[in-house]
Design a protein around this motif. Structure first.
Motif, mmCIF file in Angstrom:
data_model
loop_
_atom_site.group_PDB
_atom_site.id
_atom_site.type_symbol
_atom_site.label_atom_id
_atom_site.label_comp_id
_atom_site.label_asym_id
_atom_site.label_seq_id
_atom_site.Cartn_x
_atom_site.Cartn_y
_atom_site.Cartn_z
ATOM 1 N N LYS A 3 -12.609 0.035 4.083
ATOM 2 C CA LYS A 3 -12.855 0.777 2.841
ATOM 3 C C LYS A 3 -11.550 1.084 2.119
ATOM 4 O O LYS A 3 -11.517 1.189 0.908
ATOM 5 N N GLU A 4 -10.471 1.228 2.874
ATOM 6 C CA GLU A 4 -9.193 1.621 2.290
ATOM 7 C C GLU A 4 -8.213 0.449 2.142
ATOM 8 O O GLU A 4 -7.441 0.404 1.191
ATOM 9 N N TYR A 27 -3.802 8.281 6.367
ATOM 10 C CA TYR A 27 -5.213 7.905 6.263
ATOM 11 C C TYR A 27 -5.941 8.143 7.594
ATOM 12 O O TYR A 27 -7.028 8.725 7.622
ATOM 13 N N LYS A 74 -8.970 10.883 8.726
ATOM 14 C CA LYS A 74 -10.258 10.415 9.253
ATOM 15 C C LYS A 74 -10.525 10.920 10.672
ATOM 16 O O LYS A 74 -11.484 10.510 11.323
ATOM 17 N N TYR A 92 0.810 -1.210 0.000
ATOM 18 C CA TYR A 92 0.000 0.000 0.000
ATOM 19 C C TYR A 92 0.848 1.267 0.000
ATOM 20 O O TYR A 92 0.378 2.333 -0.377
#
Length: 135
Positions: free
Chosen positions: A115-116, A63, A67, A9
């Motif tokens: 979701k990621e 990330y 959030k 990632y």
């Protein structure tokens, strides 16, 4: 939670080139000499690179901050988010996440992470080994 292929990632922050892997087929138009003279530029980090762990952490860090999670200033592997009805604490160990908090907020956090990132739920934690360094 376990993040599946976590190191893949992380985007790279500088150019990294590697020799062609065995079995890699070059196009006929390019195949002018021995494969040892060719290299490829990586677009993402790979397992085995020294930078991979840092790149994965930077990806997760960015990330979670986006959030609304706050990074603990003393221990950078801990992320905390307060909700009106509860809280969540995420403890990061390489590609494993231990999620602690109130049940509703844990569910919201897991949904947000899934979701990621592709993740496996390893179930409830049976115990935590606490290791204290003594000098």
């Amino acid at each position: 939670m376990d993040v599946v292929t976590a190191y893949l990632y992380g985007p790279l922050d500088n150019n990294i080139y590697m020799k062609l892997p065995k079995g890699f087929k070059l196009p006929e138009a390019v195949n002018l000499g021995s494969q040892e003279y060719y290299s490829i530029k990586l677009n993402r980090s790979l397992y085995g690179l020294k930078q991979s762990g840092r790149m994965w952490y930077n990806c997760l860090y960015g990330y979670l901050l986006a959030k609304g999670y706050k990074n603990d200033p003393i221990s950078p592997c801990i992320f905390i988010k307060r909700f009106s009805s509860g809280f969540v604490i995420i403890v990061v160990y390489v590609d494993d996440l231990n999620i602690i908090g109130t049940p509703k907020e844990i569910s919201l956090t897991v949904e947000c992470l899934k979701k990621e990132f592709e993740m496996k739920d390893l179930g409830k934690q049976d115990f935590v080994l606490d290791y204290i360094l003594s000098t």
